[in-house]
Enzyme design. Structure first.
Site, short mmCIF file in Angstrom:
data_model
loop_
_atom_site.label_atom_id
_atom_site.label_comp_id
_atom_site.label_asym_id
_atom_site.label_seq_id
_atom_site.Cartn_x
_atom_site.Cartn_y
_atom_site.Cartn_z
N GLY A 49 2.08 4.61 6.84
CA GLY A 49 3.32 3.86 6.16
C GLY A 49 3.95 4.10 4.90
O GLY A 49 3.07 4.91 3.97
N THR A 50 4.64 3.83 4.63
CA THR A 50 5.28 4.09 3.22
C THR A 50 6.35 2.81 2.87
O THR A 50 7.11 2.19 3.67
CB THR A 50 5.67 5.45 2.75
OG1 THR A 50 6.10 5.79 1.77
CG2 THR A 50 7.11 5.90 3.89
N THR A 51 7.04 3.13 1.64
CA THR A 51 8.38 2.39 1.22
C THR A 51 9.07 3.41 0.30
O THR A 51 8.71 3.72 -0.56
CB THR A 51 8.02 0.97 0.45
OG1 THR A 51 7.26 0.29 1.17
CG2 THR A 51 9.33 0.43 0.21
N ASP A 66 7.15 4.45 -3.32
CA ASP A 66 5.81 4.18 -3.77
C ASP A 66 5.05 5.36 -3.74
O ASP A 66 5.52 6.32 -3.35
CB ASP A 66 5.07 3.07 -2.79
CG ASP A 66 4.95 3.67 -1.45
OD1 ASP A 66 5.61 4.29 -0.74
OD2 ASP A 66 3.59 3.45 -0.94
N LYS A 82 6.64 11.14 -3.36
CA LYS A 82 7.51 10.92 -2.11
C LYS A 82 8.95 11.33 -2.40
O LYS A 82 9.57 11.16 -1.46
CB LYS A 82 7.45 9.79 -1.35
CG LYS A 82 5.86 9.58 -1.23
CD LYS A 82 5.61 7.94 -0.44
CE LYS A 82 4.18 7.85 -0.22
NZ LYS A 82 4.07 6.49 0.51
#
Length: 302
Positions: A49-51, A66, A82
Site C-alpha cells: 500500500g501507499t498514499t 509518502d 514515489k
C-alpha cells in the site's frame, strides 16, 4: 586482438546454477498452462500500500506522496521516492509494484526522447498519458500493477491525468491513489479549491498525506512534495510524517482554544427555544373578538 586476450581475462561461467536465481527454466510457465490463469492461481499475493496524490490549481500541479515501501508486513524501504520525474515539465506519482513502476517510467522516458528527436518537440501531457496507457494495455491480465498520476505543464497550461495498467486513462483536477487514498480524499474534498494560493496548496497536500499515513498502516515515513510550474517541476520539501501530523494536531487544538475563548468573550444571542425554556420570554396574548371567530368558521366551511 580481443581485450580478454590482452588482459588474460576470462568471463565467469554463466551457465551454472546461481544461488540468487532459480534454476534454468524456473521462470517459465508450465507447459500447457495459460499465463494469466497460472499467475492468478500460483502468483504471490503480497499486500502492499501507499498514499500518493496530485491536484491541479491556478499556479500549477501539486504532487505529494509518502515514502514507505512495504511488502506484506515488512517495510522494505522507509525512504523511497514515489514521485518520478519524466522530463523538465512532467513527473508522475507511482503506486503499485515498485519494479513495474520504475520499469515503465524508464520505458516512457525512452519513448518520449525518441519522439522528441523525430518530431522536434515533446508530446503534450495528454499525448504522454495516452502513450503510456496504450503501451501497458497490451499486458492486461498478466499481473502488471501500475497506477500513476501524470502531472505536467504544456501549451494548454497545467494538466493532470490518471493512468492504470489495464489501459484506463482519465483526466481530472484531483487524484489520490493507494491504500491511504480514502483518507487523503477526505481532506482534499473538504479544503480544495482551484484559486488557492501556493502556500495553501502546499499545506493542503502535506495535511492530506500526513492524515493518511496516520490512519493507513501501509503508509508512512516522510512526505515528499513537488510543484510543477510553467518553468518546470520543483522539489519543494521532504517532511517527517509523524512530526507533521503532531504539528497539525497542535495547530488544531490551539484553534479550538481560541474559538472557545472568543465565544466566552462574545456569547451568542439566545435562541427562541432557550428563552422559552428559561422562562425569560413573555408573550402577551391578544384578546379574541367575535369577528375573529366568524373568520375562523368561514375558513372551515370553505
Amino acid at each position: 586482438m580481443a581485450l580478454q586476450d590482452v588482459c588474460k581475462w576470462q568471463a565467469p561461467d554463466t551457465q551454472g546454477p546461481s544461488v540468487r536465481l532459480p534454476q534454468a527454466g524456473g521462470w517459465a510457465v508450465p507447459r500447457g498452462c495459460d499465463p494469466q490463469t497460472f499467475l492468478q492461481i500460483c502468483g504471490p499475493r503480497l499486500a502492499h500500500g501507499t498514499t500518493t496524490l496530485a491536484f491541479r490549481f491556478r499556479h500549477g500541479v501539486i504532487a505529494a506522496a509518502d515514502t514507505r515501501s512495504s511488502c506484506g508486513s515488512y517495510v522494505a524501504c522507509p525512504a523511497s521516492r514515489k514521485v518520478i520525474p519524466v522530463h523538465q515539465h512532467l513527473l508522475g506519482t507511482t503506486s503499485g509494484t515498485s519494479a513495474d513502476c520504475a520499469t515503465w517510467y524508464r520505458v516512457l522516458r525512452r519513448e518520449l526522447r525518441l519522439r522528441e528527436l523525430r518530431e522536434g518537440q515533446l508530446p503534450s501531457v495528454a499525448g504522454t498519458a495516452k502513450l503510456l496507457s496504450a503501451m501497458m494495455s497490451r499486458y492486461r491480465g498478466l499481473d502488471l500493477c501500475v497506477a500513476t498520476a501524470l502531472c505536467g505543464w504544456d501549451h494548454s497550461g497545467p494538466a493532470l491525468f490518471y493512468v492504470y495498467s489495464d489501459g484506463t486513462c482519465l483526466q481530472g483536477d484531483i487524484f489520490s491513489v493507494g491504500s491511504g487514498s480514502p483518507y487523503a480524499y477526505g481532506v482534499l474534498d473538504r479544503s480544495y479549491h482551484y484559486d488557492m494560493t501556493i502556500q495553501e496548496a502546499y499545506t493542503l497536500a502535506r495535511c492530506a498525506v500526513a492524515h493518511a499515513t496516520h490512519r493507513d498502516a501501509y503508509s508512512g515515513g516522510s512526505v515528499d512534495l513537488f510543484h510543477v510550474r510553467e518553468s518546470g517541476w520543483e522539489y519543494v520539501s521532504r517532511s517527517d510524517a509523524c512530526v507533521l501530523y503532531r504539528e497539525l494536531q497542535k495547530a488544531r487544538d490551539l484553534e479550538q482554544e481560541l474559538e472557545a475563548k472568543a465565544s466566552e468573550v462574545h456569547p451568542e444571542p439566545a435562541t427562541l427555544q432557550d428563552a422559552q425554556d428559561s422562562g425569560e420570554l413573555f408573550v402577551k396574548l391578544e384578546e379574541v373578538t367575535p369577528e375573529d371567530c366568524k373568520i375562523t368558521l368561514k375558513t372551515e366551511n370553505m
